[in-house]
Scaffold this active site. Structure first.
Site, PDB file in Angstrom:
ATOM      1  N   HIS A 156      -5.447  18.310  -2.126  1.00 28.35           N
ATOM      2  CA  HIS A 156      -4.415  17.315  -2.416  1.00 28.35           C
ATOM      3  C   HIS A 156      -4.943  15.946  -2.832  1.00 28.35           C
ATOM      4  CE1 HIS A 156      -3.978  15.376   1.852  1.00 28.35           C
ATOM      5  NE2 HIS A 156      -5.209  15.771   1.653  1.00 28.35           N
ATOM      6  N   HIS A 157      -6.249  15.686  -2.686  1.00 31.23           N
ATOM      7  CA  HIS A 157      -6.817  14.419  -3.174  1.00 31.23           C
ATOM      8  C   HIS A 157      -7.255  14.497  -4.641  1.00 31.23           C
ATOM      9  CE1 HIS A 157      -6.615  12.608   0.704  1.00 31.23           C
ATOM     10  NE2 HIS A 157      -7.538  13.360   1.257  1.00 31.23           N
ATOM     11  N   ALA A 158      -7.389  15.702  -5.176  1.00 30.10           N
ATOM     12  CA  ALA A 158      -7.911  15.853  -6.539  1.00 30.10           C
ATOM     13  C   ALA A 158      -6.920  15.285  -7.552  1.00 30.10           C
ATOM     14  CB  ALA A 158      -8.194  17.322  -6.829  1.00 30.10           C
ATOM     15  N   ASN A 170      -2.879  11.720  -2.570  1.00 32.49           N
ATOM     16  CA  ASN A 170      -2.771  10.896  -3.780  1.00 32.49           C
ATOM     17  C   ASN A 170      -2.721  11.728  -5.053  1.00 32.49           C
ATOM     18  OD1 ASN A 170      -5.628  11.195  -2.695  1.00 32.49           O
ATOM     19  ND2 ASN A 170      -6.073  10.650  -4.819  1.00 32.49           N
TER      20      ASN A 170
END
Length: 678
Positions: A177-179, A220
């Site tokens: 989910h940060h990629a 993000n």
């Protein structure tokens, strides 16, 4: 191919639908065979591959993002016989055209090139990737593609009109989910959930997807992927701390709500501090998540299930229990016709992640979630949820009745009741005890706490100083009628437990510094930093007043929301080095729904704190559980019978506080300006 890590397990025939050729030296014995067909529950599936274990840190064997994470979850489900009741889905690697639905081609090429990296290149690039909170190796590409492809398969199995599956869990790593569309970061390479959601929207009749991200870190990359898309509702519950918690910046703030057609379809619930617990998360679900989700009416729900807010996770530092996760899953399972996919994200305490994932899986299988004790949301949580409701009520009708912003014209006709009562308290402290206002010269602190920091006239000269850091009293009120909700003024009163504290300190001959950290009404963005401003206020008061005083015996007493700023202010090595010779004792008074603050940074302060602190809690507070290995306990705990909030607790604990402080101070005699230990 480099040697696999010690936890890597051989992929069996069901691991991949197109097996990847691997050196036999890199693999070991499989943990299990797929269950027999007659034992399957055709409505619940899971995705798992041991081959993802070929991504591991070659330089740090204790790296938190390790193969043990998924293996421990798999074994936990196996031991509980959950896998016998589920259908195992084949896993595959994400294809380029699928990844490009979210990521750009440069990003695809960048991740794909890692499969050819040499051992020397791994060493040479370590510092660069560490800046991105990543490690890489020859097995990274394959693991990242399988992780993303596994979530796609899980979502497609549930979303496809021909499928009998209703629910699925994807036990995958690395997380995603940060990629970002153009960058890998935060242990993440491809954004698994975002890519899977795009594939579902393009290839199935489903047109509305809810992504609920309960990882302790803001997703993000997922939010950015759908920031202008009204077909995907992204809701994240995460630690934010004014943008200081990872990932840094204001993208995870409550004001970050989407843009263009996607405005209102990004919902951030940003916790301002660590220690959030089941009561806080379920309060967020009941007041924000479920009302908005019900209005959105998703056709598929994907949970970005990071378990790093679980009790025991040292990175997340929160207190969510397996039963808490189970109840959140149970609430979501009632939406979207039951179509629900759980995709693993973070979570780095092996025990916590396996127990939490097991509890969630049991709910997917139709089992009732575990029983929870009586829960109360903390003051920090209720304040945060109120603020989020103010923002999101602009976009969601279900929130408008409970939390619409006041009209600007109302402010000229109204006065905050808390401000009226605080003015009365300041006058009373002056008239009764001679307490004087301590000047604040910083504009931001003046706006929040002016006239709320007072002291006795001997604060600079007395050798003993009690610093009382507290919240405001409780207003006890009766209504004239339930129809009008008007207060019956004659039967309403302020319960100010601090009066007895002030009287005792004065009678004991000590100096008093009274710090009321109940902030004045201010704008929404400023309220987000309330906890930080409390700590900044403590730093300001120490540097400008306490440090130049003659006090050599200083006692801190924290009450309610005053506890966290008090502890956080002292919990830095450089700060503790300048205060330890003068601070003799710390007392915290914490109500049933709140968490005590504990040192988390300074090892020296933590060691001292365990020997010189008193925590006062109701007898049924969770810190009193003797076998809870995840609770950081202070040196001494005093319990008071009854289910009480902090204000009532302070009244009943008053004599105990006096005895503790007097006993502690007797060890330190003050002679000729010096403190002598007895």
């Amino acid at each position: 191919m480099a040697e696999a890590g010690p936890s890597t397990i051989r992929a069996n025939a069901m691991d991949v639908d197109q097996p990847h050729k691997a050196d036999s030296s890199t693999i070991s014995k499989a943990v299990a065979r797929p269950p027999d067909e007659h034992t399957l529950d055709a409505s619940v599936g899971y995705v798992f591959s041991n081959e993802m274990g070929q991504h591991y840190s070659t330089s740090d064997t204790d790296h938190p993002e390790s193969p043990e994470r998924t293996i421990a979850i798999y074994k936990a489900l196996q031991s509980a016989h959950c896998l016998d009741r589920m259908q195992r889905l084949p896993i595959r690697a994400v294809e380029k055209h699928e990844a490009l639905l979210v990521h750009n081609e440069d990003h695809w090429n960048k991740v794909n090139a890692l499969q050819d990296i040499t051992e020397q290149q791994v060493v040479d690039s370590e510092a660069y990737y560490e800046q991105l909170s990543l490690y890489v190796m020859v097995g990274t590409t394959r693991a990242a593609r399988l992780s993303c492809g596994g979530v796609i398969e899980a979502c497609m199995a549930v979303a496809s009109p021909q499928s009998r599956l209703k629910r699925c869990i994807a036990i995958v790593r690395p997380p995603g989910h940060h990629a970002e569309p153009d960058e890998h970061m935060g242990f993440c390479f491809f954004n698994n959930v975002a890519v899977a959601a795009r594939v579902v929207l393009q290839t199935t009749p489903i047109k509305r997807i809810l992504i609920l991200d309960w990882d302790v870190h803001h997703g993000n990359g997922t939010q950015r992927a759908f920031y202008d898309d009204p077909n995907v509702l992204y809701i994240s519950i995460h630690r934010y701390e004014d943008g200081q918690f990872y990932p840094p910046g204001d993208f995870g703030s409550m004001e970050s709500c989407g843009k263009d057609n996607g405005l209102g379809f990004s919902v951030n619930i940003p916790w301002p501090e660590a220690g959030m617990h089941d009561g806080d998360y379920l309060y967020a679900f009941q007041n924000i998540v479920m009302p908005i989700a019900t209005e959105f009416a998703p056709e598929l729900i994907i949970i970005s299930a990071g378990f790093d807010a679980a009790r025991g996770d040292e990175l997340g530092e929160c207190e969510v229990s397996p039963a808490g996760y189970a109840h959140m899953t149970h609430l979501l399972a009632g939406l979207a016709g039951g179509r629900l996919v759980v995709a693993l994200e973070g979570g780095y305490c092996i025990k916590a992640i396996s127990e939490s994932a097991l509890a969630v899986t049991q709910v997917l299988l139709g089992d009732a979630p575990g029983e929870l004790p009586p829960l109360l949301a903390s003051d920090v949580a209720t304040e945060t949820i109120w603020q989020v409701a103010q923002v999101q009520s602009r976009y969601w009708t279900n929130l408008a009745a409970h939390a619409s912003e006041p009209r600007p014209t109302d402010t000229t006709l109204t006065s905050s009741l808390s401000e009226i009562l605080k003015t009365h308290r300041q006058h009373d402290l002056y008239q009764t005890h001679g307490l004087m206002e301590l000047p604040l010269l910083k504009d931001d602190l003046i706006q929040r706490f002016s006239s709320q920091i007072t002291c006795t006239t001997d604060m600079l000269s007395n050798a003993t100083l009690v610093v009382f850091v507290h919240e405001f009293g409780n207003l006890r009120a009766e209504l004239q009628s339930s129809a009008s909700c008007d207060l019956d003024i004659q039967r309403s009163y302020l319960l100010d437990a601090s009066r007895a504290m002030v009287s005792w300190v004065k009678k004991s001959g000590y100096a008093l510094l009274d710090v009321n950290l109940f902030a004045k009404p201010t704008t929404l963005k400023r309220l987000q930093r309330q906890t930080n401003y409390g700590r900044e206020t403590m730093v300001y008061v120490w540097d400008n007043y306490i440090s130049i005083s003659e006090a050599r015996r200083i006692v801190f007493i924290g009450h309610g929301l005053g506890c966290a700023p008090m502890i956080n202010f002292l919990d830095l090595d450089e700060r503790w080095a300048t205060t330890e010779k003068r601070v003799k004792s710390i007392v915290q008074v914490v109500g049933i729904g709140d968490l005590p603050s504990t040192p988390r940074i300074s090892a020296e302060f933590r060691a001292w704190y365990s020997e010189n602190s008193l925590l006062i809690v109701p007898s049924d507070h969770y810190v009193c559980e003797p076998d809870d290995e995840h609770v950081r306990k202070p040196g001494t705990i005093m319990t008071i019978d009854g289910d009480m909030q902090a204000v009532e607790l302070l009244i009943k604990a008053h004599l105990g506080i006096q005895e503790w402080v007097h006993t502690d101070l007797r060890r330190y005699a003050v002679r000729n300006g010096r403190t002598n230990v007895h």
